[in-house]
Design an enzyme around this catalytic site. Structure first.
Site, PDB file in Angstrom:
ATOM      1  N   SER A   1     -10.121  -0.863   1.142  1.00 24.34           N
ATOM      2  CA  SER A   1     -11.126  -1.935   1.164  1.00 24.34           C
ATOM      3  C   SER A   1     -10.679  -3.122   0.317  1.00 24.34           C
ATOM      4  O   SER A   1     -11.440  -4.081   0.161  1.00 24.34           O
ATOM      5  CB  SER A   1     -12.450  -1.432   0.601  1.00 24.34           C
ATOM      6  OG  SER A   1     -13.001  -0.469   1.447  1.00 24.34           O
TER       7      SER A   1
ATOM      8  N   GLY B   1     -13.946  -2.144  -6.814  1.00 24.69           N
ATOM      9  CA  GLY B   1     -15.285  -1.707  -6.419  1.00 24.69           C
ATOM     10  C   GLY B   1     -15.306  -0.860  -5.161  1.00 24.69           C
ATOM     11  O   GLY B   1     -16.367  -0.688  -4.565  1.00 24.69           O
TER      12      GLY B   1
ATOM     13  N   THR C   1     -10.072  -0.035  -9.536  1.00 23.78           N
ATOM     14  CA  THR C   1      -9.015  -0.848  -8.950  1.00 23.78           C
ATOM     15  C   THR C   1      -8.994  -2.075  -9.833  1.00 23.78           C
ATOM     16  O   THR C   1      -9.866  -2.254 -10.658  1.00 23.78           O
ATOM     17  CB  THR C   1      -9.426  -1.156  -7.481  1.00 23.78           C
ATOM     18  OG1 THR C   1      -9.374   0.049  -6.732  1.00 23.78           O
ATOM     19  CG2 THR C   1      -8.585  -2.201  -6.803  1.00 23.78           C
TER      20      THR C   1
ATOM     21  N   THR D   1      -4.079  -0.776  -7.207  1.00 20.90           N
ATOM     22  CA  THR D   1      -4.909   0.344  -7.634  1.00 20.90           C
ATOM     23  C   THR D   1      -4.136   1.655  -7.745  1.00 20.90           C
ATOM     24  O   THR D   1      -3.061   1.815  -7.144  1.00 20.90           O
ATOM     25  CB  THR D   1      -6.062   0.538  -6.611  1.00 20.90           C
ATOM     26  OG1 THR D   1      -6.985   1.492  -7.100  1.00 20.90           O
ATOM     27  CG2 THR D   1      -5.557   0.999  -5.255  1.00 20.90           C
TER      28      THR D   1
ATOM     29  N   ARG E   1       0.848  -1.194   0.000  1.00 19.50           N
ATOM     30  CA  ARG E   1       0.000   0.000   0.000  1.00 19.50           C
ATOM     31  C   ARG E   1       0.888   1.251   0.000  1.00 19.50           C
ATOM     32  O   ARG E   1       1.970   1.261   0.607  1.00 19.50           O
ATOM     33  CB  ARG E   1      -0.857  -0.027   1.273  1.00 19.50           C
ATOM     34  CG  ARG E   1      -1.831   1.124   1.445  1.00 19.50           C
ATOM     35  CD  ARG E   1      -2.986   1.006   0.537  1.00 19.50           C
ATOM     36  NE  ARG E   1      -4.129   1.822   0.952  1.00 19.50           N
ATOM     37  CZ  ARG E   1      -5.122   2.142   0.126  1.00 19.50           C
ATOM     38  NH1 ARG E   1      -5.104   1.738  -1.143  1.00 19.50           N
ATOM     39  NH2 ARG E   1      -6.148   2.851   0.542  1.00 19.50           N
TER      40      ARG E   1
HETATM   41  N1  GLY Z   1      -8.389   2.987  -3.253  1.00 18.89           N
HETATM   42  C1  GLY Z   1      -9.233   1.883  -3.105  1.00 18.89           C
HETATM   43  C2  GLY Z   1      -8.959   1.057  -1.891  1.00 18.89           C
HETATM   44  O1  GLY Z   1      -7.829   1.012  -1.474  1.00 18.89           O
HETATM   45  O2  GLY Z   1      -9.824   0.413  -1.342  1.00 18.89           O
END
Ligand code: GLY
Length: 570
Positions: free
Chosen positions: A453, A473, A381, A399, A105
């Site tokens: 998410s 989503g 994503t 994403t 991330r």
């Molecule tokens: N940017 C979408 C997520 O990380 O859930």
């Protein structure tokens, strides 16, 4: 190359007594699925799927295929595939049977502050967290792919990454989907001249059947292929990212890039029926929310209900509301906020919460947790699922956040940067880009990961692989993945039926039950309204990529019929 056509259902027996023609017809309407003996790949892009299968055929393992696919998607699926974003990987090692997860991330730059998107009067400055350099989190994808390859890969890194570089250099044929995506995004992508030059060469939208060539991206990919992650975090590409930031008033420094590190984390594990569900732990909310939903619905006897009956939707939606309410308050980056993971999944705690679920009644969201807060994420994503002949499994969701991220490309290298900073709560109580609000656990802090998410998931049965799945989503990822698990394991639908089933989504706030358009009968809608639900239709959403593995280790898969992706194997 062996390709096995097997029938998982009892179709042959059922069809045995009927006339041959109707036999064939009914079998095709039934669940005849293509099963592969060795390897299988499901992605949002046919080109990426084929390349993944080719790597497996050449003797690469699922992890090699994942690295190749991850970089290829950055070329052929530019709205979400990326090297300028981040994501999560769930893996299972076929030899050791260990399930692992890798967090790549993005992080907030060191100079990020809680009030960075607010003016002097504490008003949110429009677009600052979503468009341009200030919206960008320190990217994690390249380090993530490299860490995955270092730990589990078997093929040469250069060979795997240069496939994408060649594709960017020579170009690939644009399909109708991509043409319409370019057309739709033109005004937004044209905010930056450097971005417009790439996506609208000669000021034209690239049309279906024409080549999309990305020479600058190819240069970046060749460097990454030749020099590994260092080129991106410490070398020539890092310098260009920093130069882009300086030119555009962004915050990411060379030190931010040098200090970025992906994290191997304990996957989030819950038991549902006799299954072991593994998904992503914080800083994703996916694993905990899916885990809560499944555990909350577990004691209900679904043999009494049809898939997508009003009663099932009612039970699932009440469980979703309870789980999303907890998400809003308790979830954030575990290095910065003490996420009570065990408590949230504790049986006694969930037994108490379940008492609020009553068939035939929709609880008002305010009654569940007054004054709570919630953040959600964008729809754009992408996910891919891979299984190989050794029992290795890969489930990756990554994403740029919004479609084409911040819309800003790196000078000289032409790749898009994410706008993941908007996944933080930019101001408590104020709606973010996607109309929702966030809280303390997910406030902006230097070097912190924003809540996600994304829910790459692996399901085991008797310690053997059963499902590999995930989806884009935004917050709907969670309900899409949980509904697929329930459809397949509780309602015994095959992958096609499960992915064609209409989707529904309730995330506690707003107090609305979203129903996928044209998929729910008036009778069901009337019944749900009589329970107290406020209904809203929404266009088809998500793009699930699923693999199912039977007890003989044959594999079948399904790319969401709503998307353009494909599943293939050998
Ligand atoms: N940017 C979408 C997520 O990380 O859930």
């Amino acid at each position: 190359m062996l390709r096995y056509i097997k029938n998982r259902s009892v179709a042959l027996l059922a069809c045995g007594t009927v006339f041959l023609f109707s036999f064939l017809l009914s079998c095709s309407a039934l669940k005849v699925e293509t099963y592969y003996e060795y390897g299988i790949v499901a992605t949002a892009s046919p080109l990426a799927t084929d390349i993944g299968v080719e790597i497996l055929k050449q003797g690469g393992n699922a992890f090699d295929a994942a690295v190749a696919v991850g970089f290829v998607l950055a070329v052929v699926h530019p709205e979400a595939g990326n090297i300028g974003g981040g994501g999560f990987a769930l893996l299972r090692d076929g030899e050791t049977k260990e399930v692992m997860s890798l967090d790549f991330r993005e992080t907030a730059p060191n100079a990020a502050t809680e009030r960075m998107y607010l003016d002097n009067d504490s008003n949110v400055i429009a677009d600052l967290s979503t468009v341009g350099a200030k919206a960008v989190g320190v990217p994690g994808t390249v380090a993530g792919m490299y860490a995955l390859w270092e730990k589990k890969g078997s093929m040469d890194w250069f060979e795997l990454v240069s496939i994408a570089a060649k594709l960017a250099d020579s170009g690939f044929v644009v399909d109708a989907y991509l043409e319409s995506s370019f057309r739709e995004q033109r005004a937004k992508l044209s905010q930056f001249e450097t971005t417009a030059e790439i996506f609208y060469p000669n000021n034209q939208t690239i049309k279906e059947s024409n080549l999309f060539v990305q020479n600058k991206l190819a240069k970046a990919l060749y460097l990454i292929a030749a020099e590994g992650e260092d080129s991106f975090y410490d070398g020539e590409i890092a310098d260009s990212i920093v130069a882009t930031m300086v030119a555009q008033n962004g915050l990411i420094t060379k030190e931010d890039l040098q200090s970025y590190a992906p994290v191997w984390r304990e996957p989030l594990h819950v038991k549902f029926d006799s299954l072991d569900i593994y998904s992503m732990a914080p800083p994703s909310s996916g694993g905990i929310v899916i885990g809560q939903i499944l555990k909350l619905i577990e004691p209900f006897d679904f043999s009494r209900y049809n898939p997508n009956s009003a009663e099932y939707i009612n039970i699932f939606s009440e469980a979703s509301k309870l789980a999303f309410a907890d998400r809003s308050k308790h979830l954030g980056d575990p290095s910065f906020y003490n996420v009570p993971v065990e408590r949230l999944l504790d049986d006694n705690y969930l037994d108490n919460r379940r008492e609020l679920i009553e068939i035939g009644k929709a609880n008002e969201s305010d009654a569940i947790l007054p004054g709570g807060m919630l953040q959600t994420e964008s729809d754009q994503t992408t996910h891919f699922s891979i299984a190989d002949k050794e029992g290795n499994l890969v489930s990756i969701t990554y994403t740029l956040n919004a479609p084409y991220g911040s819309k800003l490309v790196v000078n000289g290298f032409g790749f898009l940067l994410n706008n993941e900073m908007d996944d933080f709560s930019i101001k408590a109580g104020v709606q973010n880009l996607y109309g929702l609000i966030g809280g303390e656990a997910n406030k902006i802090e230097s070097n912190k990961r924003m809540l996600s998410s994304m829910s790459p998931t692996i399901v085991l049965k008797d310690n053997e692989p059963l499902l590999v799945l995930g989806s884009p989503g935004g917050s709907k990822i969670i309900t899409v993945v949980a509904q697929a698990i329930v459809s397949i394991t509780r309602f015994h639908l095959n992958l096609k039926e499960a992915s064609e089933l209409g989707r529904f989504h309730h995330q506690w706030v707003p107090d609305v039950l979203y129903l996928e358009k044209d998929r729910f009968s008036q009778e069901i809608q009337n019944k749900l309204q009589s329970y107290g639900y406020q209904l809203k239709e929404r266009e088809a959403y998500s793009d699930i990529q699923m693999i199912y593995i039977n007890p003989s280790h044959f594999k079948t898969g399904m790319s969401d019929p709503r998307g353009r992706g494909t599943t293939a194997g050998y």
